[in-house]
Motif scaffolding. Sequence first.
Motif, short mmCIF file in Angstrom:
data_model
loop_
_atom_site.label_atom_id
_atom_site.label_comp_id
_atom_site.label_asym_id
_atom_site.label_seq_id
_atom_site.Cartn_x
_atom_site.Cartn_y
_atom_site.Cartn_z
N ARG A 1 0.82 -1.20 0.00
CA ARG A 1 0.00 0.00 0.00
C ARG A 1 0.86 1.25 0.00
O ARG A 1 1.89 1.32 0.67
N VAL A 2 0.40 2.22 -0.73
CA VAL A 2 1.10 3.50 -0.78
C VAL A 2 0.18 4.52 -0.10
O VAL A 2 -0.97 4.69 -0.49
N HIS A 3 0.70 5.21 0.94
CA HIS A 3 -0.11 6.19 1.67
C HIS A 3 0.47 7.59 1.59
O HIS A 3 -0.20 8.55 1.90
N ASP A 4 1.76 7.65 1.32
CA ASP A 4 2.50 8.89 1.56
C ASP A 4 3.07 9.38 0.23
O ASP A 4 3.95 8.74 -0.33
N ARG A 5 2.57 10.49 -0.27
CA ARG A 5 3.00 10.91 -1.60
C ARG A 5 4.42 11.42 -1.61
O ARG A 5 5.03 11.58 -2.66
N PHE A 6 4.97 11.71 -0.43
CA PHE A 6 6.35 12.22 -0.38
C PHE A 6 7.36 11.08 -0.32
O PHE A 6 8.54 11.29 -0.56
N ALA A 7 6.92 9.89 0.04
CA ALA A 7 7.85 8.77 0.22
C ALA A 7 8.24 8.18 -1.13
O ALA A 7 7.49 8.26 -2.10
N PRO A 8 9.44 7.57 -1.21
CA PRO A 8 9.78 6.82 -2.43
C PRO A 8 8.86 5.61 -2.56
O PRO A 8 8.14 5.27 -1.61
N LEU A 9 8.88 4.96 -3.72
CA LEU A 9 8.06 3.76 -3.88
C LEU A 9 8.50 2.72 -2.84
O LEU A 9 9.68 2.64 -2.52
#
Lengths: 247, 433
Positions: free
Chosen positions: B20-28
């Motif tokens: 899951r991806v929650h954080d738009r600032f984090a890398p993949l």
Amino acid sequence: MSGKRILIVGATSAIAEATARLFAARGDALYLLARDRARAHAIAQDLKVRGATTVHSAELDVADFSAHARAIERAFAAMDGLDIALIAHGTLPNQARCDMDIDYALREFAVNGTSTIALSNLIAQKLQAQGHGMLAVISSVAGDRGRAGNYLYGAAKAAVSTYLSGLRQRLNKQGVNVLTIKPGFVDTPMTAQFKKGALWATPEAVARGIMRAMDRRRSVAYLPPFWWVIMAVIRAVPEFVFRRMKL
Amino acid sequence: MASMMPSWGRYPPARQHVLRVHDRFAPLPHFEGHALPRGNGRSYGDVCLDDGGTLLDARGLDRFIEFEANNGVLRCEAGVLLSEILELCVPRGWFLPVVPGTRFVTVGGAIANDVHGKNHHRVGSFGCCLRAFELLRSDDTRKICSREENPDWFAATIGGLGLTGLITWAELQLQPLRNAWFDTETVRYDTLEDFFALSDESAEAWDYTVAWVDCTARGKALGRGVFSRGNHAYIAPHAREPHEGRLKIPFTPPFSLVNGASLRAFNALHFRRAPRTVRRATQHYRPWLFPLDGIRNWNRMYGPRGFLQYQCVLPPHVARDATRELLERIAASGTGSFLAVLKQFGTIASPGLLSFPRPGTTLALDFANRGRGTFELLDKLDETVAAAGGAVYPAKDARLTGVRFRQYFPAWRQFSEFIDPAFSSGFWRRVVQ
Ligand SMILES: Cc1cc2nc3c(=O)[nH]c(=O)nc-3n(C[C@H](O)[C@H](O)[C@H](O)COP(=O)(O)OP(=O)(O)OC[C@H]3O[C@@H](n4cnc5c(N)ncnc54)[C@H](O)[C@@H]3O)c2cc1C
Ligand SMILES: NC(=O)c1ccc[n+]([C@@H]2O[C@H](COP(=O)([O-])OP(=O)(O)OC[C@H]3O[C@@H](n4cnc5c(N)ncnc54)[C@H](OP(=O)(O)O)[C@@H]3O)[C@@H](O)[C@H]2O)c1
């Protein structure tokens, strides 16, 4: 004044964020404390678009106890008093590591137990001085009984629940309501590694339950409510039986 | 954790890890092998599947970023659902210029398939209302893409099937709106010729047009159906917002509920019940634009083997004959669906390199998965579409051959230079072989 003034500690939590959206939709003003600045800012922007009248965000790592007082002080000052404070931060410690590494275990206890107690204490003083308001804290069903799989976490949540129970009694005549929120299994980043089954709830469902419990000025809310039954049964099992159980 | 996470048609089967991806600032998030972004899984086939790989579930990117209520510019994360945008912006007097037949799709999914709506002839596809977005690549680089900035990446990502990187946020131009209602007209028509006549006659004055076709009708009745058209209402009726049905297909029945008998019965009934002369009505946007959203999980009615949808577009000069040929083949097969849809696309070009919508007639319908027979029929339909110089919609596809795909989308080679080296999908592996 129409909207309520609300402080959220651990505002990047999935449950807290889902709850904050419900506050925003009804036009409340919010103050967010979180350790991750960028994400807190992103949530603040989102809440603003969703209808919150104002949203502030500031940094707080709850493990830094020396920063608590100032952070709470500032929140009350910026909002000119608060109607609701929601404490939501938490971690899910690795129990096996806790068993071998007591420094780690105590650090985790500090984040999930002591820091929450310290913040509850600070906020309660302020609310008491105001003469009104609500302190809502996310504890857990895990605090109702120690299980081999997560008893460090459970012990910290038990400490929180017990502390809040006493605090509630103390503030009963002071116009301040204390709400202990006890979620069961919730599908959030904290539990990303678990396989999900029928007992699992979404953060949105838990958030709606939190709003309901707040509106009714409840003392303790198991969420979803069926957890009250499950925990009543689990608490009723005598210890000599419980010690042999695998839960 | 390996998970099924099927696509809407529940075919083909695929196993993939889900992160899951929650954080738009984090890398993949870290993954082994190949990965694919995932929106809300409303694509029918394998453009949203990555068998043996990883799905980067972007639904958690569900934050609004900014809404300029004075000019209707909305910036939000890519996992926000169009339904969430509508709930937010309709009360404030704005509307999404382009919506597909379900509102439960994400902004990222709408971009990656460059989706179209019933008003394609007036506004073009989703890419046409897109101002900008951010693309996050597996090497952790980020690109802001718009018509001015990185325009080649902008073009490749619109209709880019999730392969060019993860879209983290997007900026959309909304359209001003008076109220949540539509003035609509519905009329039944008897022949395919009538469909074309009604479409031509409606294109000027009506923003939204679509026809339901009886895919079981043959001979003179071939192509008969019910034509509907609508415009945003000037004046809202004194009516309450309708309650959306809580209907739901609660579990997957052991066999398909759609078979020859139910198909003929439903289609005949639906045709007979439609008004012979034009019926006017003011309808709320939800039931009118998204009738299928009223029945949750309707895709389960096709049983455990799932179903295939076929949507194609046929160029204007051959559209009449080719549509007739397709409908004849379908009717002769005795299969097809309750809801076959016919619509005229307009000429507004999308910025997307691999976009499906193009001028002509589009036909869309479902087929229960009956194994070989179904696939052979769809291959036959492809013969007609290919000969006509048309194309098939990847968002709905699960079986197109590589040869056909490359014929339908000649820009595929140019497109492939933009693919993230760590990204792939079931669809892509199939069609480039
Ligand atoms: C009932 C129904 C009616 C429909 N009607 C129409 C219609 O009228 N017109 C039409 O055009 N389509 C229609 N569709 C198809 C649907 O609109 C598209 O398949 C849409 O792309 C689905 O979006 P999703 O969010 O579910 O994405 P998914 O299906 O999960 O993914 C679709 C594609 O988007 C990519 N993707 C998703 N998120 C991102 C991201 N953040 N970054 C990069 N890539 C991403 C995926 O990799 C995949 O390639 C319909 C579907 C249904 C079920
Ligand atoms: N999920 C469940 O099944 C479940 C069940 C019962 C109770 N709960 C409780 O519900 C609450 C919310 O958890 P969640 O499920 O929403 O999980 P979550 O999304 O992982 O939220 C936990 C939050 O706590 C924050 N946090 C952790 N350590 C911190 C620190 N030192 N300083 C500041 N913030 C810190 C995290 O911040 P970062 O984002 O920066 O990491 C995160 O925002 C927790 O108290 C949890 O114990 C959860």
